[in-house]
Design a protein around this motif. Sequence first.
Motif, short mmCIF file in Angstrom:
data_model
loop_
_atom_site.label_atom_id
_atom_site.label_comp_id
_atom_site.label_asym_id
_atom_site.label_seq_id
_atom_site.Cartn_x
_atom_site.Cartn_y
_atom_site.Cartn_z
N TYR A 1 0.84 -1.20 0.00
CA TYR A 1 0.00 0.00 0.00
C TYR A 1 0.87 1.25 0.00
O TYR A 1 1.81 1.37 0.79
CB TYR A 1 -0.92 -0.01 1.23
N ASN A 2 0.51 2.18 -0.90
CA ASN A 2 1.23 3.45 -0.95
C ASN A 2 0.21 4.53 -1.33
O ASN A 2 0.17 4.98 -2.47
CB ASN A 2 2.36 3.35 -1.99
N PRO A 3 -0.67 4.91 -0.36
CA PRO A 3 -1.75 5.84 -0.69
C PRO A 3 -1.24 7.17 -1.24
O PRO A 3 -0.25 7.69 -0.75
CB PRO A 3 -2.46 6.05 0.66
N ASP A 4 -1.92 7.68 -2.27
CA ASP A 4 -1.56 8.99 -2.83
C ASP A 4 -2.78 9.93 -2.75
O ASP A 4 -3.68 9.71 -1.93
CB ASP A 4 -1.00 8.83 -4.25
N TYR A 5 -2.82 10.96 -3.60
CA TYR A 5 -3.89 11.98 -3.52
C TYR A 5 -5.29 11.37 -3.68
O TYR A 5 -6.29 11.95 -3.25
CB TYR A 5 -3.66 13.07 -4.58
N ARG A 6 -5.37 10.18 -4.29
CA ARG A 6 -6.68 9.57 -4.50
C ARG A 6 -7.29 9.04 -3.21
O ARG A 6 -8.49 8.81 -3.12
CB ARG A 6 -6.57 8.47 -5.56
N GLN A 7 -6.44 8.86 -2.18
CA GLN A 7 -6.95 8.39 -0.88
C GLN A 7 -7.98 9.38 -0.32
O GLN A 7 -9.03 9.00 0.20
CB GLN A 7 -5.80 8.22 0.12
N GLN A 8 -7.65 10.66 -0.45
CA GLN A 8 -8.55 11.69 0.09
C GLN A 8 -9.90 11.67 -0.62
O GLN A 8 -10.94 11.85 0.00
CB GLN A 8 -7.88 13.04 -0.09
N ILE A 9 -9.86 11.42 -1.92
CA ILE A 9 -11.11 11.33 -2.69
C ILE A 9 -11.91 10.12 -2.21
O ILE A 9 -13.10 10.22 -1.87
CB ILE A 9 -10.84 11.22 -4.21
N ALA A 10 -11.23 8.97 -2.13
CA ALA A 10 -11.92 7.73 -1.72
C ALA A 10 -12.50 7.87 -0.32
O ALA A 10 -13.61 7.39 -0.04
CB ALA A 10 -10.95 6.56 -1.79
N SER A 11 -11.76 8.54 0.56
CA SER A 11 -12.22 8.68 1.96
C SER A 11 -13.44 9.58 2.07
O SER A 11 -14.12 9.58 3.10
CB SER A 11 -11.11 9.23 2.84
N SER A 12 -13.72 10.36 1.04
CA SER A 12 -14.89 11.25 1.10
C SER A 12 -16.13 10.57 0.50
O SER A 12 -17.22 11.14 0.51
CB SER A 12 -14.61 12.56 0.33
N TRP A 13 -15.98 9.37 -0.02
CA TRP A 13 -17.10 8.67 -0.67
C TRP A 13 -17.72 7.63 0.26
O TRP A 13 -17.06 7.16 1.19
CB TRP A 13 -16.62 7.97 -1.94
N PRO A 14 -18.98 7.26 -0.01
CA PRO A 14 -19.62 6.23 0.82
C PRO A 14 -18.91 4.88 0.74
O PRO A 14 -18.16 4.62 -0.20
CB PRO A 14 -21.01 6.10 0.20
N GLN A 15 -19.21 4.04 1.76
CA GLN A 15 -18.67 2.67 1.73
C GLN A 15 -19.72 1.69 1.19
O GLN A 15 -19.39 0.74 0.52
CB GLN A 15 -18.24 2.26 3.14
N THR A 16 -20.97 1.94 1.57
CA THR A 16 -22.06 1.09 1.06
C THR A 16 -23.25 1.99 0.70
O THR A 16 -23.42 3.07 1.28
CB THR A 16 -22.52 0.06 2.11
#
Length: 336
Positions: free
Chosen positions: A282-297
Amino acid sequence: MTYFAAEFIFTMANTGEAVLVIGACGQLGSELTLELRNMYGGANVVAADISAPKQAALQESGPFEKIDVLDTQNLRELASKYKFTQIYHLAAVLSATGEKNPKFAWRLNMDGLFNVLDMALEQKVNKVYWPSSIAVFGPNTPRHNTPQLTVMDPNTVYGISKQAGERWCEYYFLKYGLDVRSLRYPGLIGYKALPGGGTTDYAVDIYHKALEQKAYECFLGENTYLPMMYMPDALKATIGLMHAPAEQIKVRDSYNLSAISFSPKEIAASIQKHIPDFKITYNPDYRQQIASSWPQTIDDSAARQDWGWQPNYDLDAMTEDMLANLKKIKAEAIVR
Ligand code: AKB
């Protein structure tokens, strides 16, 4: 290969439809175009994109037109040439790429939509399909079982354009009676074409790397859960929505749509059932912030109730099918 039963295709043939798919060379467009050609006949489904198709199947199975959705004259000429009855407008800049050039993403996603909606009105097109996304949700949206109607505070230009687009689709329906239909796609996963510029793209790339290198470095953290869907389910949903009687379509902005939710760690574990020595890092980049703002289910009960939506694939069924098909494609490429 087609994902639909022969009887269904047979009953759909010779319906006098003329269909335009804009963005036909993209991840969804390339598969959807082929499905629509199976249903309506190759000659009745025009594939259109800003660049020519690379896939032979797309080139050989029906007409292709080069178009720029920002060029209204170009769109109008195409419409008067073919007299379309249905338009699928899929061209868009996705979440990750959109952040690199936000003004262009806004222009393409919004002006492109207006151009298509206005052309559809002018030319009396019967039905328009336009995809929205889970990107319409944001950090203050409930992340679990996200309701159809809820707080929406998207923080990517892609998400903002999709949210605004949803409002405009509903507006054109209410004010002008244009039959526009839409789905909020989760991340889409398929073996036939690669996605381009999305935050969920890792879930396609991981299968390719698992087969090629038995290793994958993920740009999201191991426990980042996101809603995802296997392509056959996405095609089934899109075609199901577009063929539902208009009075059943109660949601005129965009339907929540759900199938699977998983994290990078879980998809890796699913792959390891077939490739035990596959390794993920795992090497999170700028896309982590986008993913973290989206729903999980996502709660998609409105789609299930209104037009009978139901997915077929879970994570392990998708993994089995993805790996089997990718193996075949890669083996054929070596023989050639
Ligand atoms: C993206 O990641 O941008 C897209 C989407 C979820 O709409 N796949």
